[in-house]
Enzyme design. Structure first.
Site, PDB file in Angstrom:
ATOM      1  N   SER A   1      47.372  45.789  47.773  1.00 13.78           N
ATOM      2  CA  SER A   1      48.000  45.471  49.054  1.00 13.78           C
ATOM      3  C   SER A   1      48.923  46.612  49.472  1.00 13.78           C
ATOM      4  O   SER A   1      49.487  47.308  48.614  1.00 13.78           O
ATOM      5  CB  SER A   1      48.838  44.200  48.927  1.00 13.78           C
ATOM      6  OG  SER A   1      49.658  44.022  50.062  1.00 13.78           O
TER       7      SER A   1
ATOM      8  N   TYR B   1      55.593  39.826  44.192  1.00 16.49           N
ATOM      9  CA  TYR B   1      54.267  40.149  44.743  1.00 16.49           C
ATOM     10  C   TYR B   1      54.119  41.663  44.911  1.00 16.49           C
ATOM     11  O   TYR B   1      53.139  42.261  44.469  1.00 16.49           O
ATOM     12  CB  TYR B   1      54.092  39.446  46.094  1.00 16.49           C
ATOM     13  CG  TYR B   1      52.763  39.719  46.770  1.00 16.49           C
ATOM     14  CD1 TYR B   1      51.618  39.035  46.371  1.00 16.49           C
ATOM     15  CD2 TYR B   1      52.652  40.640  47.814  1.00 16.49           C
ATOM     16  CE1 TYR B   1      50.393  39.276  46.992  1.00 16.49           C
ATOM     17  CE2 TYR B   1      51.437  40.888  48.430  1.00 16.49           C
ATOM     18  CZ  TYR B   1      50.317  40.199  48.022  1.00 16.49           C
ATOM     19  OH  TYR B   1      49.098  40.440  48.628  1.00 16.49           O
TER      20      TYR B   1
HETATM   21  N1  LIG Z   1      45.519  38.224  53.494  1.00 21.88           N
HETATM   22  C1  LIG Z   1      46.286  39.303  53.519  1.00 21.88           C
HETATM   23  O1  LIG Z   1      46.963  39.617  54.528  1.00 21.88           O
HETATM   24  C2  LIG Z   1      46.346  40.207  52.323  1.00 21.88           C
HETATM   25  C3  LIG Z   1      47.073  41.404  52.444  1.00 21.88           C
HETATM   26  C4  LIG Z   1      47.142  42.259  51.360  1.00 21.88           C
HETATM   27  C5  LIG Z   1      46.469  41.934  50.179  1.00 21.88           C
HETATM   28  N2  LIG Z   1      45.787  40.769  50.090  1.00 21.88           N
HETATM   29  C6  LIG Z   1      45.111  40.479  48.816  1.00 21.88           C
HETATM   30  O2  LIG Z   1      43.764  40.159  49.063  1.00 21.88           O
HETATM   31  C7  LIG Z   1      43.287  39.311  48.030  1.00 21.88           C
HETATM   32  C8  LIG Z   1      42.583  38.123  48.646  1.00 21.88           C
HETATM   33  O3  LIG Z   1      43.544  37.407  49.386  1.00 21.88           O
HETATM   34  P1  LIG Z   1      43.188  36.475  50.611  1.00 21.88           P
HETATM   35  O4  LIG Z   1      44.176  36.768  51.664  1.00 21.88           O
HETATM   36  O5  LIG Z   1      41.736  36.522  50.921  1.00 21.88           O
HETATM   37  O6  LIG Z   1      43.609  35.072  49.970  1.00 21.88           O
HETATM   38  P2  LIG Z   1      42.871  33.708  49.693  1.00 21.88           P
HETATM   39  O7  LIG Z   1      42.047  33.306  50.868  1.00 21.88           O
HETATM   40  O8  LIG Z   1      43.911  32.790  49.190  1.00 21.88           O
HETATM   41  O9  LIG Z   1      41.858  34.087  48.511  1.00 21.88           O
HETATM   42  C9  LIG Z   1      42.243  34.199  47.185  1.00 21.88           C
HETATM   43  C10 LIG Z   1      40.997  34.106  46.327  1.00 21.88           C
HETATM   44  O10 LIG Z   1      41.391  34.250  44.959  1.00 21.88           O
HETATM   45  C11 LIG Z   1      40.811  33.189  44.226  1.00 21.88           C
HETATM   46  N3  LIG Z   1      41.631  32.901  43.057  1.00 21.88           N
HETATM   47  C12 LIG Z   1      42.959  32.640  43.020  1.00 21.88           C
HETATM   48  N4  LIG Z   1      43.336  32.365  41.767  1.00 21.88           N
HETATM   49  C13 LIG Z   1      42.220  32.461  40.992  1.00 21.88           C
HETATM   50  C14 LIG Z   1      41.956  32.269  39.612  1.00 21.88           C
HETATM   51  N5  LIG Z   1      42.930  31.928  38.752  1.00 21.88           N
HETATM   52  N6  LIG Z   1      40.691  32.465  39.170  1.00 21.88           N
HETATM   53  C15 LIG Z   1      39.705  32.808  40.022  1.00 21.88           C
HETATM   54  N7  LIG Z   1      39.888  32.986  41.331  1.00 21.88           N
HETATM   55  C16 LIG Z   1      41.135  32.810  41.813  1.00 21.88           C
HETATM   56  C17 LIG Z   1      40.771  32.031  45.209  1.00 21.88           C
HETATM   57  O11 LIG Z   1      39.813  31.074  44.845  1.00 21.88           O
HETATM   58  P3  LIG Z   1      40.096  29.651  44.139  1.00 21.88           P
HETATM   59  O12 LIG Z   1      41.401  29.128  44.644  1.00 21.88           O
HETATM   60  O13 LIG Z   1      38.894  28.868  44.526  1.00 21.88           O
HETATM   61  O14 LIG Z   1      40.125  29.967  42.675  1.00 21.88           O
HETATM   62  C18 LIG Z   1      40.294  32.774  46.453  1.00 21.88           C
HETATM   63  O15 LIG Z   1      38.899  32.954  46.403  1.00 21.88           O
HETATM   64  C19 LIG Z   1      44.506  38.955  47.171  1.00 21.88           C
HETATM   65  O16 LIG Z   1      44.536  39.780  46.028  1.00 21.88           O
HETATM   66  C20 LIG Z   1      45.672  39.290  48.094  1.00 21.88           C
HETATM   67  O17 LIG Z   1      46.845  39.614  47.381  1.00 21.88           O
HETATM   68  C21 LIG Z   1      45.706  39.900  51.126  1.00 21.88           C
END
Ligand SMILES: NC(=O)c1ccc[n+]([C@@H]2O[C@H](COP(=O)([O-])OP(=O)(O)OC[C@H]3O[C@@H](n4cnc5c(N)ncnc54)[C@H](OP(=O)(O)O)[C@@H]3O)[C@@H](O)[C@H]2O)c1
Length: 265
Positions: free
Chosen positions: A152, A165
């Site tokens: 991120s 985070y």
């Molecule tokens: N959205 C943003 O603005 C943003 C910005 C910077 C970075 N990111 C990064 O992008 C990545 C994806 O985030 P997102 O925004 O798409 O969030 P999200 O929709 O909450 O997706 C998170 C994913 O991680 C999985 N996950 C969480 N804990 C897990 C575990 N213990 N085992 C296996 N899978 C797990 C969740 O699936 P289950 O709950 O089904 O396990 C889900 O598929 C993250 O690393 C986040 O830090 C996001």
């Protein structure tokens, strides 16, 4: 003739590419899985929510063997190892492992507890590193393939409300940079994916205005283009991430003043 050669070796064309996405049930991982499937790649989808994984993959892609559902909790090494074995056995190898899974929780300094910090670090740092440790022996034995890590822009420098985070993502950026240095000479590609704000269940919890917010589908589109171009860092949206990259260069006095003014924190 491009000015610079790509930092990573080329991935196979999408219809020949076998990808495993950890964190594919919602948000950026789900959109990336859908985009890869639409481009013709074979995709194994992992996360804890089996029903959501099946929905993202789609019944017909599962039936014709283009998509595989591999539910797991990536904090459990035995589940990761078993799924990795099944994916390779089914497809005779794997070209791209994308570690997308992560979580977010706002923590201010006065709310900090060891338990909350441990929980966040377990998902955002320990589990990604352990997952990469699990897949590396087979990739090294193949002598090709690639790993993509979603970190991120919150890892670039300290930001309010991202006490643990941001630290987890900064560490993941450093880890992935070092991974690149070690693995590129061995023919393995390494991609660092640094999103700005993307609308997903993770950011739906944020109560503040998120600048330059984009959709998960836009994020997936830029990610696929960056993978195809062999870039090391894939960051988006550039109108936001470029500003943060400039802020990285400022001395602390100026950086802290600008961040306070921009966030009101
Ligand atoms: N959205 C943003 O603005 C943003 C910005 C910077 C970075 N990111 C990064 O992008 C990545 C994806 O985030 P997102 O925004 O798409 O969030 P999200 O929709 O909450 O997706 C998170 C994913 O991680 C999985 N996950 C969480 N804990 C897990 C575990 N213990 N085992 C296996 N899978 C797990 C969740 O699936 P289950 O709950 O089904 O396990 C889900 O598929 C993250 O690393 C986040 O830090 C996001």
């Amino acid at each position: 003739m491009p000015l610079f050669t790509p930092l990573n070796p080329p991935l196979p064309p999408w219809p020949a590419c076998r990808a495993w996405i950890i964190g594919a049930s919602t948000g950026i991982g789900a959109a990336t899985a859908r985009a890869l499937l639409a481009a013709g790649a074979r995709v194994a989808l992992s996360a804890r929510s089996e029903d959501k994984l099946a929905e993202v993959a789609g019944e017909s892609a599962i039936t014709r063997g283009q998509a595989r559902i591999e539910p797991l909790d990536f904090t459990r090494g035995t589940e990761v190892a078993a799924a990795w074995g099944r994916v390779r056995a089914a497809w005779g190898g794997c070209d791209l492992v994308l570690v997308v899974a992560g979580t977010h929780r706002e923590i201010r300094a006065w709310e900090l507890t060891e338990a909350d910090a441990d929980a966040l670090l377990e998902i955002n740092l320990n589990a990604p590193i352990a997952t990469i440790a699990a897949v590396l022996p087979a990739l090294l034995a193949q002598g090709r393939g690639a790993i993509g890590v979603v970190s991120s822009v919150a890892g670039y420098r300290g930001l309010p409300k991202a006490l643990v985070y941001g630290a987890s993502k900064a560490a993941l950026i450093n880890f992935t940079e070092t991974l690149y240095l070690d693995l590129r000479p061995k023919g393995i590609g390494v991609y660092l994916i640094n999103p700005g704000f993307v609308k997903t269940p993770l950011t739906d919890k944020n109560a503040f205005r998120m600048p330059a917010l984009i959709t998960a589908e836009e994020a997936a589109g830029v990610t696929l283009a960056g993978l195809r171009a062999g870039r090391f860092e894939i960051h988006f949206p550039r109108r936001f991430t470029s500003t943060l990259k400039l802020l990285r260069l400022l001395p602390y006095r100026a950086y802290f003043a600008i961040v306070r003014r921009a966030t009101g924190c």
